[in-house]
Design an enzyme around this catalytic site. Structure first.
Site, short mmCIF file in Angstrom:
data_model
loop_
_atom_site.label_atom_id
_atom_site.label_comp_id
_atom_site.label_asym_id
_atom_site.label_seq_id
_atom_site.Cartn_x
_atom_site.Cartn_y
_atom_site.Cartn_z
N CYS A 1 0.84 -1.20 0.00
CA CYS A 1 0.00 0.00 0.00
C CYS A 1 0.88 1.26 0.00
O CYS A 1 1.60 1.50 -0.96
CB CYS A 1 -0.99 -0.03 1.16
SG CYS A 1 -2.32 1.19 0.97
N HIS B 1 -3.85 -4.54 -0.44
CA HIS B 1 -3.50 -5.17 0.83
C HIS B 1 -3.62 -6.69 0.71
O HIS B 1 -4.73 -7.22 0.86
CB HIS B 1 -4.43 -4.68 1.95
CG HIS B 1 -4.19 -3.28 2.37
ND1 HIS B 1 -3.27 -2.94 3.35
CD2 HIS B 1 -4.73 -2.11 1.95
CE1 HIS B 1 -3.27 -1.63 3.52
NE2 HIS B 1 -4.15 -1.10 2.68
N GLU C 1 -2.80 -8.84 2.88
CA GLU C 1 -3.21 -9.38 4.18
C GLU C 1 -4.71 -9.21 4.44
O GLU C 1 -5.24 -9.80 5.38
CB GLU C 1 -2.40 -8.71 5.30
CG GLU C 1 -2.82 -7.30 5.69
CD GLU C 1 -2.40 -6.20 4.74
OE1 GLU C 1 -2.64 -5.02 5.06
OE2 GLU C 1 -1.81 -6.50 3.68
#
Length: 214
Positions: free
Chosen positions: A79, A183, A185
């Site tokens: 990011c 992202h 994750e």
């Protein structure tokens, strides 16, 4: 061990949890010694470009980041961590980025009724094969939260793109240096596969020695 750089910039905890879920040993750290001694390094981040660069400088992290990349330690920006790897951003005029890759960070145009920031799931296209996306089909969906996007100078480094008001260079790879605007994750199974692929790169580098070209 993978070092997650701690410079008070956001999404470290979610990245740490994802890596631990994948069985990886993790250190959240701002110690140059730990960063340079790690098998892999992740630079996460949410927030403003200028503020983030100020914090990296405050914690004396700019030089260790450059050294980690120079030593070919596998390195992943996420990011804002992607944006900081480049030279400058329209978000913070006059502020120099890390300059590890050539390119600029531009504001997403808000024409056509598009909402900025761009928050949500978008599909990826893969213009060039990339190790982070091994085993993933084109049009895999990942989760974005951003108002600015990358326009990389070296198009051959662009491994994934998406469309949102502009052609967004969503992921780049050059030698040991990787970065994602989205992202992983927070991107469900696709994101975990991307992180698993990064861990695989880390393990290969560990076996072969960082000094070798990946």
């Amino acid at each position: 061990m993978i070092a997650i750089i701690d410079y008070d910039a956001g999404n470290m905890k979610s990245v740490e949890k994802a890596l631990i879920a994948l069985g990886e040993q993790v250190a959240v750290t701002r110690s140059p010694r730990e960063i340079l001694g790690a098998d892999g390094v992740i630079l996460p981040g949410v927030g403003a470009f200028g503020d983030a660069m100020e914090r990296l400088e405050h914690y004396d992290l700019v030089e260790p980041i450059g050294q980690a990349v120079e030593r070919r330690i596998p390195f992943l920006g996420i990011c804002l961590g992607l944006q900081l790897l480049f030279e400058c951003s329209e978000e913070s005029p006059g502020v120099k980025g890390l300059g590890l890759l050539p390119g600029k960070i531009l504001r997403i145009p808000d024409h056509g009724g598009l909402k900025v920031p761009h928050i949500g799931w978008n599909n990826l296209k893969f213009p060039h094969p990339g190790r982070l996306f091994k085993g993933l089909p084109e049009d895999s969906y990942v989760y974005f939260v951003h108002s600015y996007y990358l326009e990389a100078e070296e198009e051959e480094t662009v491994r994934a793109t998406t469309e949102y008001g502009a052609l967004i260079h969503a992921s780049v790879e050059k030698d040991n240096l990787f970065a994602c605007q989205f992202h992983p994750e927070k991107s469900s199974g696709v994101g975990m596969k991307i992180l698993r692929n990064f861990i695989e790169v880390v393990n290969e580098a560990k076996q072969g020695g960082h000094s070798q070209s990946l």
